[in-house]
Motif scaffolding. Structure first.
Motif, mmCIF file in Angstrom:
data_model
loop_
_atom_site.group_PDB
_atom_site.id
_atom_site.type_symbol
_atom_site.label_atom_id
_atom_site.label_comp_id
_atom_site.label_asym_id
_atom_site.label_seq_id
_atom_site.Cartn_x
_atom_site.Cartn_y
_atom_site.Cartn_z
ATOM 1 N N GLY A 146 0.833 -1.194 0.000
ATOM 2 C CA GLY A 146 0.000 0.000 0.000
ATOM 3 C C GLY A 146 0.866 1.240 0.000
ATOM 4 O O GLY A 146 2.053 1.177 0.357
ATOM 5 N N PRO A 147 0.324 2.388 -0.393
ATOM 6 C CA PRO A 147 1.106 3.633 -0.332
ATOM 7 C C PRO A 147 1.452 3.977 1.103
ATOM 8 O O PRO A 147 0.722 3.636 2.040
ATOM 9 N N ARG A 148 2.572 4.689 1.270
ATOM 10 C CA ARG A 148 3.063 5.020 2.608
ATOM 11 C C ARG A 148 3.355 6.506 2.738
ATOM 12 O O ARG A 148 3.748 7.160 1.776
ATOM 13 N N LEU A 149 3.174 7.003 3.948
ATOM 14 C CA LEU A 149 3.617 8.338 4.325
ATOM 15 C C LEU A 149 4.620 8.187 5.448
ATOM 16 O O LEU A 149 4.385 7.461 6.421
ATOM 17 N N VAL A 150 5.760 8.866 5.314
ATOM 18 C CA VAL A 150 6.815 8.829 6.321
ATOM 19 C C VAL A 150 6.962 10.224 6.913
ATOM 20 O O VAL A 150 7.100 11.201 6.168
ATOM 21 N N TYR A 151 6.904 10.329 8.228
ATOM 22 C CA TYR A 151 7.117 11.603 8.905
ATOM 23 C C TYR A 151 8.402 11.525 9.713
ATOM 24 O O TYR A 151 8.601 10.584 10.495
ATOM 25 N N VAL A 152 9.272 12.511 9.539
ATOM 26 C CA VAL A 152 10.545 12.559 10.264
ATOM 27 C C VAL A 152 10.308 13.283 11.586
ATOM 28 O O VAL A 152 10.136 14.503 11.624
ATOM 29 N N VAL A 153 10.304 12.519 12.676
ATOM 30 C CA VAL A 153 10.063 13.087 13.998
ATOM 31 C C VAL A 153 11.271 13.867 14.485
ATOM 32 O O VAL A 153 11.152 14.970 15.042
ATOM 33 N N GLN A 154 12.475 13.305 14.280
ATOM 34 C CA GLN A 154 13.695 14.004 14.681
ATOM 35 C C GLN A 154 14.868 13.462 13.883
ATOM 36 O O GLN A 154 14.817 12.359 13.331
ATOM 37 N N GLY A 155 15.938 14.274 13.826
ATOM 38 C CA GLY A 155 17.169 13.859 13.168
ATOM 39 C C GLY A 155 17.240 14.260 11.704
ATOM 40 O O GLY A 155 16.345 14.917 11.155
ATOM 41 N N ILE A 156 18.365 13.893 11.091
ATOM 42 C CA ILE A 156 18.592 14.137 9.672
ATOM 43 C C ILE A 156 19.079 12.840 9.039
ATOM 44 O O ILE A 156 19.535 11.928 9.727
ATOM 45 N N GLY A 157 18.974 12.769 7.723
ATOM 46 C CA GLY A 157 19.429 11.563 7.059
ATOM 47 C C GLY A 157 19.344 11.672 5.551
ATOM 48 O O GLY A 157 19.039 12.739 4.991
ATOM 49 N N LEU A 158 19.620 10.567 4.880
ATOM 50 C CA LEU A 158 19.527 10.453 3.429
ATOM 51 C C LEU A 158 18.430 9.457 3.099
ATOM 52 O O LEU A 158 18.279 8.443 3.782
ATOM 53 N N HIS A 159 17.666 9.756 2.052
ATOM 54 C CA HIS A 159 16.551 8.901 1.669
ATOM 55 C C HIS A 159 16.589 8.640 0.175
ATOM 56 O O HIS A 159 16.819 9.549 -0.624
ATOM 57 N N GLY A 160 16.375 7.383 -0.183
ATOM 58 C CA GLY A 160 16.307 7.019 -1.591
ATOM 59 C C GLY A 160 15.037 6.253 -1.883
ATOM 60 O O GLY A 160 14.702 5.302 -1.175
#
Length: 499
Positions: free
Chosen positions: A101-115
């Protein structure tokens, strides 16, 4: 005879116009037609009680933990949404995976790289030998090509279509925390109503691949060997090593590693020397220009809503999948005494019209409240980010199905059309709501833009058996919109005594 001829002519015109409309459909090579907005019909929305839920399981990996909420709980079954939380340690890599299914991702804290690995799209990020700063040999310094890598930070919302793999790497100095909502009730999911995670690498634990097993609620398990936890694996695990070797044109040893049978690290693994990928870097001057541009957006007129889908397809490979909901220039409602509300919908992130999802961020200051309201066209799954507060939810029979305190880390679902009110504690309250419509709307019950305010005063007076003066007070005593400041107790007492 005349009637027969007329019928034949009508059928010819119908076929002609059907062919014309068929030619007007969007080119499926760009993206398939929008998902049917109708969601799967569910009987589980007959709820007499809703709870503020904690995760029911915790799964430990080498470089982080994953907390899982029970998808079999009635409120998640009603909404058709499943929630999980990843806490990724420094230099931790969340292995590539996709869902049904489609997803939503919420960044609560921190930094990073996403692919996000979009099918059929070119590797537009290219490195050269001079860019390989961490190479140890000539082979490591060879040129690499891959799809776009996005930098994510606190407040980012990332949208992922069904079946699109993604990976996340923590390149910061503190834990990277992600809350993920999977919409299994979406028409894009043609498997079944259970969340199914497909891992492209590693040897994931059974609990992460399916929440339909015999695992008791509240059980917390650590990473275990496959022999101890039952059958599990990635998408290569069930394929023959010989076929894999032939597919990749590699030897059998390398093909065997793809299957991950001897990998016991879990789904979040540690990258010992840091991850080397190609990402464009902004100069300090560019960073300042970007921040200045974001500030100027607050004063621009007519820009909000300009990104609404207008029938012209956005190229699949150039899709924007990310939007920062913490950007103060994008706030929809702001009250300096009460808080703010920000929405990310298909007006801001056009891909959401394809996913039929959106996100709302709410921040309430000390003792402030959000006006009573109901969701007009969506279910709402609330994740409490910080603080605490009081929430009440009322069903169609006027029964209170939830009346209690919520705190950081809990999830509560409010079904479509159920009335809800939120009031922050002295510590304030912050939350994000995942909504099952790309342009979710609410109808408010109190305040300047409420349903009560919209009624004629005589309708209010007769509906509630009050005087016209009392009806006017109901309509006009609150001049604030959506977020309401705490009412002075002394003023309240004076008003009551004067009546």
């Amino acid at each position: 005879m005349a009637y027969s001829s007329l019928l034949s002519l009508s059928l010819c015109f119908l076929l002609l116009f059907h062919g014309c409309f068929a030619q007007m459909e969007p080119d499926p090579r760009v993206w398939p037609s929008p998902y049917d907005p109708e969601r799967y019909q569910r009987d589980e929305c007959q709820l007499d009680r809703i709870s503020a839920l904690e995760p029911c399981r915790r799964v430990q990996s080498e470089a982080g933990v994953t907390d899982i909420w029970d998808e079999n709980d009635n409120q998640f079954q009603c909404a058709g949404v499943v929630v999980a939380r990843h806490t990724i340690e420094e230099r931790g890599l969340l292995l590539p995976q996709y869902a049904n299914g489609p997803r939503l991702v919420y960044v609560v804290q921190g930094i990073g790289l996403h692919g996000a690995l979009l099918p059929g799209c070119p590797e537009t990020y290219q490195s050269s030998q001079s860019q390989s700063q961490f190479s140890q040999s000539r082979r490591e310094s060879q040129r690499d090509q891959h799809q776009k890598v996005r930098q994510i930070r606190e407040g980012d919302v990332v949208a992922l279509p069904a079946g699109v793999p993604h990976w996340v790497y923590n390149n910061g100095r503190s834990p990277l925390v992600l809350v993920v909502a999977v919409d299994t009730g979406n028409r894009a999911n043609q498997v079944d109503q259970n969340v199914r995670l497909f891992f492209v690498a590693g040897n994931p634990q059974e609990e992460l691949q399916s929440q339909r097993g015999e695992y008791g609620r509240g059980e917390r398990s650590r990473s275990r060997r496959p022999s101890e936890q039952g059958s599990s694996g990635n998408v290569f695990s069930g394929l023959d090593e010989g076929l894999l070797a032939e597919s990749f044109n590699v030897n059998m040893d390398l093909a065997r590693k793809l299957r991950g049978k001897e990998d016991y690290r879990g789904i979040i693994v540690r990258v010992q020397r840091g991850l080397e990928v190609v990402t464009p870097q902004r100069s300090p001057e560019e960073e300042r220009e970007v921040r200045e541009e974001e500030r100027q957006q607050e004063f621009e007129t007519g820009s909000r809503g300009s990104g609404r889908y207008n029938g012209v397809e956005e190229t699949f490979c150039a899709l924007s999948l990310q939007h920062n909901i913490n950007d103060l220039s994008q706030v929809d409602v702001f009250n300096p005494r009460a808080g703010r509300i920000t929405n990310v919908n298909s007006n801001h992130l056009p891909v959401l019209i394809r996913l039929q999802l959106s996100v709302q961020k709410g921040v309430l200051y000390r003792n402030a409240m959000m006006t009573p309201y109901w969701n007009v066209n969506a279910h709402g799954v609330h994740y409490i980010v910080r603080g605490s507060g009081e929430v009440q939810v009322v069903d169609d029979n006027g029964n209170t199905v939830f009346d209690g305190q919520v705190r950081a880390g809990q999830v509560i679902t409010v079904p479509q059309n159920f009335a809800v009110v939120k009031k922050a504690s002295a510590a304030g309250m912050e939350w994000v709501t995942f909504k099952t419509n790309d342009n979710a709307r609410i109808n408010q019950l109190a305040g300047k833009m409420s349903a009560i305010r919209s009624m004629p005063v005589d309708v209010v007076a007769n509906s509630y058996q009050v005087s016209r003066e009392e009806a006017r007070r109901l309509k006009e005593n609150r001049q604030e919109v959506t977020v309401l400041s705490p009412r002075s107790r002394s003023r309240y007492n004076i008003t009551e005594r004067s009546e």
